[in-house]
Design a protein around this motif. Structure first.
Motif, mmCIF file in Angstrom:
data_model
loop_
_atom_site.group_PDB
_atom_site.id
_atom_site.type_symbol
_atom_site.label_atom_id
_atom_site.label_comp_id
_atom_site.label_asym_id
_atom_site.label_seq_id
_atom_site.Cartn_x
_atom_site.Cartn_y
_atom_site.Cartn_z
ATOM 1 N N ASP A 251 0.796 -1.224 0.000
ATOM 2 C CA ASP A 251 0.000 0.000 0.000
ATOM 3 C C ASP A 251 0.831 1.276 0.000
ATOM 4 O O ASP A 251 0.263 2.374 -0.089
ATOM 5 C CB ASP A 251 -0.921 0.013 1.234
ATOM 6 C CG ASP A 251 -1.921 -1.140 1.217
ATOM 7 O OD1 ASP A 251 -2.342 -1.529 0.109
ATOM 8 O OD2 ASP A 251 -2.264 -1.646 2.299
ATOM 9 N N ILE A 252 2.156 1.146 0.096
ATOM 10 C CA ILE A 252 2.990 2.353 0.151
ATOM 11 C C ILE A 252 2.915 3.104 -1.176
ATOM 12 O O ILE A 252 3.191 2.556 -2.241
ATOM 13 C CB ILE A 252 4.447 2.004 0.499
ATOM 14 C CG1 ILE A 252 4.525 1.422 1.915
ATOM 15 C CG2 ILE A 252 5.343 3.235 0.383
ATOM 16 C CD1 ILE A 252 4.034 2.346 3.001
ATOM 17 N N ALA A 253 2.523 4.372 -1.090
ATOM 18 C CA ALA A 253 2.392 5.214 -2.282
ATOM 19 C C ALA A 253 3.478 6.283 -2.360
ATOM 20 O O ALA A 253 3.677 6.883 -3.415
ATOM 21 C CB ALA A 253 1.024 5.895 -2.289
ATOM 22 N N LEU A 254 4.166 6.539 -1.233
ATOM 23 C CA LEU A 254 5.156 7.619 -1.192
ATOM 24 C C LEU A 254 6.223 7.290 -0.151
ATOM 25 O O LEU A 254 5.908 6.873 0.969
ATOM 26 C CB LEU A 254 4.478 8.940 -0.827
ATOM 27 C CG LEU A 254 5.376 10.174 -0.692
ATOM 28 C CD1 LEU A 254 5.967 10.567 -2.042
ATOM 29 C CD2 LEU A 254 4.599 11.343 -0.082
ATOM 30 N N VAL A 255 7.472 7.475 -0.545
ATOM 31 C CA VAL A 255 8.579 7.401 0.406
ATOM 32 C C VAL A 255 9.002 8.835 0.731
ATOM 33 O O VAL A 255 9.237 9.641 -0.174
ATOM 34 C CB VAL A 255 9.769 6.606 -0.165
ATOM 35 C CG1 VAL A 255 10.960 6.662 0.791
ATOM 36 C CG2 VAL A 255 9.364 5.160 -0.426
ATOM 37 N N VAL A 256 9.056 9.156 2.010
ATOM 38 C CA VAL A 256 9.455 10.490 2.463
ATOM 39 C C VAL A 256 10.843 10.389 3.089
ATOM 40 O O VAL A 256 11.021 9.726 4.111
ATOM 41 C CB VAL A 256 8.445 11.064 3.468
ATOM 42 C CG1 VAL A 256 8.968 12.365 4.053
ATOM 43 C CG2 VAL A 256 7.099 11.288 2.794
ATOM 44 N N ALA A 484 9.943 -7.488 -7.297
ATOM 45 C CA ALA A 484 10.286 -6.488 -6.278
ATOM 46 C C ALA A 484 9.819 -5.103 -6.705
ATOM 47 O O ALA A 484 9.261 -4.919 -7.784
ATOM 48 C CB ALA A 484 11.800 -6.495 -6.033
ATOM 49 N N ARG A 485 10.052 -4.127 -5.831
ATOM 50 C CA ARG A 485 9.707 -2.735 -6.100
ATOM 51 C C ARG A 485 10.941 -1.861 -5.849
ATOM 52 O O ARG A 485 11.834 -2.222 -5.082
ATOM 53 C CB ARG A 485 8.549 -2.278 -5.189
ATOM 54 C CG ARG A 485 7.252 -3.040 -5.415
ATOM 55 C CD ARG A 485 6.649 -2.725 -6.781
ATOM 56 N NE ARG A 485 5.388 -3.429 -7.013
ATOM 57 C CZ ARG A 485 5.293 -4.590 -7.653
ATOM 58 N NH1 ARG A 485 6.387 -5.200 -8.092
ATOM 59 N NH2 ARG A 485 4.126 -5.149 -7.845
ATOM 60 N N THR A 486 10.953 -0.695 -6.498
ATOM 61 C CA THR A 486 12.024 0.263 -6.258
ATOM 62 C C THR A 486 11.440 1.603 -5.833
ATOM 63 O O THR A 486 10.255 1.879 -6.016
ATOM 64 C CB THR A 486 12.882 0.519 -7.515
ATOM 65 O OG1 THR A 486 12.058 1.071 -8.537
ATOM 66 C CG2 THR A 486 13.542 -0.735 -8.000
ATOM 67 N N THR A 487 12.310 2.413 -5.289
ATOM 68 C CA THR A 487 11.998 3.816 -5.040
ATOM 69 C C THR A 487 13.217 4.628 -5.469
ATOM 70 O O THR A 487 14.195 4.069 -5.967
ATOM 71 C CB THR A 487 11.635 4.058 -3.568
ATOM 72 O OG1 THR A 487 11.195 5.411 -3.411
ATOM 73 C CG2 THR A 487 12.813 3.790 -2.640
ATOM 74 N N PRO A 521 7.310 6.754 -5.853
ATOM 75 C CA PRO A 521 7.907 8.098 -5.848
ATOM 76 C C PRO A 521 8.427 8.473 -4.463
ATOM 77 O O PRO A 521 8.001 7.927 -3.439
ATOM 78 C CB PRO A 521 6.753 9.002 -6.279
ATOM 79 C CG PRO A 521 5.515 8.239 -5.973
ATOM 80 C CD PRO A 521 5.867 6.785 -6.146
ATOM 81 N N ILE A 522 9.334 9.445 -4.466
ATOM 82 C CA ILE A 522 9.982 9.860 -3.225
ATOM 83 C C ILE A 522 9.891 11.384 -3.103
ATOM 84 O O ILE A 522 9.856 12.104 -4.095
ATOM 85 C CB ILE A 522 11.450 9.392 -3.209
ATOM 86 C CG1 ILE A 522 12.020 9.315 -1.792
ATOM 87 C CG2 ILE A 522 12.327 10.269 -4.073
ATOM 88 C CD1 ILE A 522 13.332 8.548 -1.702
ATOM 89 N N LEU A 523 9.836 11.856 -1.865
ATOM 90 C CA LEU A 523 9.855 13.282 -1.563
ATOM 91 C C LEU A 523 10.857 13.492 -0.438
ATOM 92 O O LEU A 523 10.730 12.906 0.638
ATOM 93 C CB LEU A 523 8.465 13.769 -1.138
ATOM 94 C CG LEU A 523 8.376 15.188 -0.550
ATOM 95 C CD1 LEU A 523 8.856 16.230 -1.553
ATOM 96 C CD2 LEU A 523 6.945 15.482 -0.098
ATOM 97 N N SER A 524 11.852 14.337 -0.701
ATOM 98 C CA SER A 524 12.931 14.537 0.269
ATOM 99 C C SER A 524 12.807 15.888 0.965
ATOM 100 O O SER A 524 12.430 16.885 0.347
ATOM 101 C CB SER A 524 14.288 14.444 -0.438
ATOM 102 O OG SER A 524 14.457 13.176 -1.033
ATOM 103 N N PHE A 525 13.173 15.899 2.256
ATOM 104 C CA PHE A 525 13.130 17.115 3.068
ATOM 105 C C PHE A 525 14.516 17.412 3.622
ATOM 106 O O PHE A 525 15.097 16.604 4.351
ATOM 107 C CB PHE A 525 12.138 16.950 4.224
ATOM 108 C CG PHE A 525 10.695 17.000 3.799
ATOM 109 C CD1 PHE A 525 9.959 18.171 3.873
ATOM 110 C CD2 PHE A 525 10.087 15.854 3.304
ATOM 111 C CE1 PHE A 525 8.631 18.209 3.470
ATOM 112 C CE2 PHE A 525 8.758 15.878 2.901
ATOM 113 C CZ PHE A 525 8.026 17.057 2.980
ATOM 114 N N ALA A 526 15.042 18.589 3.249
ATOM 115 C CA ALA A 526 16.279 19.090 3.854
ATOM 116 C C ALA A 526 15.903 20.130 4.913
ATOM 117 O O ALA A 526 14.793 20.094 5.458
ATOM 118 C CB ALA A 526 17.191 19.678 2.776
ATOM 119 N N ASP A 527 16.772 21.074 5.209
ATOM 120 C CA ASP A 527 16.523 21.987 6.327
ATOM 121 C C ASP A 527 15.452 23.030 6.027
ATOM 122 O O ASP A 527 14.701 23.423 6.921
ATOM 123 C CB ASP A 527 17.827 22.668 6.753
ATOM 124 C CG ASP A 527 18.576 23.284 5.582
ATOM 125 O OD1 ASP A 527 18.336 22.860 4.438
ATOM 126 O OD2 ASP A 527 19.406 24.171 5.825
#
Length: 554
Positions: A251-256, A484-487, A521-527
């Motif tokens: 069910d994972i739709a987004l990697v943060v 398998a799956r990737t991100t 898909p992935i969404l990254s957070f920096a400072d």
């Protein structure tokens, strides 16, 4: 695609031999080179006498020649059988030498010029990428980012060819195509590198298959037959049947990605700020569909490896407990990052016992030394270790298990695991298998993820990060998505300027939002991501949410 400029500066003058049927089978010809730990050899042209009998050519040669045929040596023998079945040629090669055999090369010429003009592709080559067009030089290395399984095709229309290696073990194979000045046409090379853990003075090469006159249908049939062999040999299980992934992973739709502390000590996000980020994300997507990936959570990224405890500058144990509580309240799963190979020698005094050695066991492989502090010189405190070594493997197992026991995290990411090394002391893949098996014995619902993937590795890790800089739109995505799956990679840039956070790549613009089979898909957070680029972040979250809903709806 790896380009290697090293090459011979003279004609090795290899003798070439016919295949069964000779010119009637397209005029394909072949040669053999054998490499020991001290030199390379061809076959002595005067001693090699192929015998053709029906659909088979058998060659025995009991003398080697130096490259260029200037000297000959009675130091071993080569036995080759080439068998034809319809449009398929198969080579069975056995070599022996007085010295340990380091590698063996099959060289092919005589392929239809239209084939090499069309260019080559592997199943994991980008959909719009073709290699070696018009005979231009290229190289694929298995296992690794350029070659996920040892199968390749030249052309994709009628008259194409396929090449595959049916190896029951994970060993290095290289496809190299070039047209040196002494050759009238491109030379296709297939190299087999024996496992350094079992190197000897004899070597039997796994079967090499060449299919000619392939059509789009037979290309797919040939790939499917190859993958069926891989499934049986490397214990790959279709995605829906895997027992090493919990249902929530479907069910994972987004990697943060929430970056923690940089190698220099710069803090991008404290644990409290990470908790705030998760609350922000959960306002725009069902948080139960989010996997939160935590690089640099242990303190100074890579510098602290392999001492895995919540970083003091990020909030320490109390701060991490706050993050865990927030994630549990929302339903977000947490995935801390661990170094699958890399350690700081100051943090792990026993590093010499597990350090990866080169394939001849002559020296330690000093690998992956990024410049993290900006002085334009790679750092000198890191070494790569082999989880096949029992002590280091146990250290990883205990470190991950401690995090699960203390905080209840449900996933663990193992950095650099996709890199493969022919270490003579410990079989790397077997070390990975034992590592994963013991962790799953202790924690049956743990998700293990890796950086990078290839065929056998997908049988161990259901989730991986796609290699940095490698296309996500695969020519034949089923070689991945069936299992398998990737991100996206750790270094995918954040919204705004594209900071790569704790990674050493500086700034990288985010790629466009595109649907890729089997890719999360992935969404990254920096400072400053949440403060200055929240609108772009929301757009990404909503795209991932809507895309996942569309996929679920069928």
């Amino acid at each position: 695609m790896a380009l290697h400029d090293d090459d011979l500066s003279f004609d090795p003058r290899d003798p070439y031999f016919p295949v069964p049927g000779g010119a009637a089978h397209g005029g394909v010809r072949w040669a053999i080179q054998v490499f020991t730990t001290t030199n390379g050899y061809g076959l002595d042209a005067a001693s090699a006498r192929p015998e053709a009998r029906g659909d088979q050519v058998h060659l025995r040669c009991d003398r080697y020649a130096s490259f260029g045929q200037q000297r000959t040596f009675a130091v071993g023998e080569v036995d080759v059988r080439v068998t034809r079945s319809g449009d398929v040629l198969e080579w069975a090669i056995t070599v022996a030498h007085d010295e340990p055999v380091k590698s063996v090369k099959l060289l092919l010429v005589g392929l239809d010029p239209a084939v090499w003009r069309a260019g080559w592709w592997a199943p994991n080559t980008g959909r719009d990428i073709t290699l070696g067009v018009d005979g231009h030089r290229f190289q694929l290395d298995y296992p690794g980012p350029t070659w996920a399984t040892p199968w390749v095709a030249a052309g994709d229309d009628a008259g194409a060819v396929t090449l595959s290696i049916r190896d029951p073990l994970v060993r290095k194979h290289i496809l190299h195509v070039s047209r040196p000045p002494y050759a009238d046409e491109p030379i296709t090379e297939l190299l087999h590198v024996p496992a350094a853990t079992s190197r000897s003075t004899s070597c039997r090469i796994p079967p090499i298959r060449l299919r000619r006159n392939a059509s789009p249908a037979t290309i797919d049939d040939d790939l499917d037959a190859h993958m069926s062999f891989v499934e049986r040999t490397h214990r790959l299980v279709p995605w829906r049947s895997r027992t090493d992934k919990p249902d929530w992973l479907d069910d994972i739709a987004l990697v943060v990605t929430m970056h923690g502390q940089h190698w220099t000590g710069y803090v991008f996000n404290t644990f409290s700020e990470m908790a705030e980020t998760l609350r922000f994300v959960s306002r725009h997507i069902d948080p139960r569909r989010v996997l939160a990936y935590l690089p640099g959570w242990e303190g100074r990224y890579y510098f602290s490896y392999p001492d895995y405890r919540p970083g003091a500058d990020l909030g320490g144990r109390a701060g991490f407990e706050e993050l865990v509580a927030t994630a549990a309240e929302l339903g977000v799963r947490l995935m801390p990052m661990f170094g699958g190979n890399g350690v700081n020698v100051k943090q792990y005094p026993r590093w010499e016992q597990a350090a990866i050695h080169n394939r001849t066991n002559r020296y330690v492989e000093l690998l992956n030394r990024p410049d993290w502090d900006g002085d334009r010189i790679g750092e000198g405190n890191q070494v790569f270790l082999n989880p096949g070594e029992p002590g280091f493997r146990e250290h990883l197992i205990e470190s991950i298990s401690w995090m699960i026991r203390e905080f209840g995290v449900e996933a663990a990411f193992l950095d650099t695991i996709g890199y493969w090394f022919n270490d003579p002391r410990y079989d790397l893949l077997e070390g990975y298998r034992q590592l994963a098996a013991e962790l799953r014995r202790r924690h049956s619902r743990l998700v293990l993820a890796s950086e990078g993937w290839w065929d056998a590795l997908s049988g161990i890790f259901p989730l991986s990060q796609q290699w940095l800089g490698v296309s996500r739109e695969l020519r034949k995505p089923r070689v991945l998505t069936r299992y398998a799956r990737t991100t996206s990679h750790l270094a995918e840039g954040t919204p705004g300027p594209g900071s790569t956070g704790v990674h050493e790549q500086g700034y990288r613009p985010r790629p466009p939002l595109v649907d890729h089979a089997g890719h999360i898909p992935i969404l990254s957070f920096a400072d400053n991501t949440l403060r200055d680029h929240s609108e772009e972040a929301v757009a990404i979250i909503r795209w991932a949410r809507d895309h996942a809903a569309a996929v679920s709806a069928g």
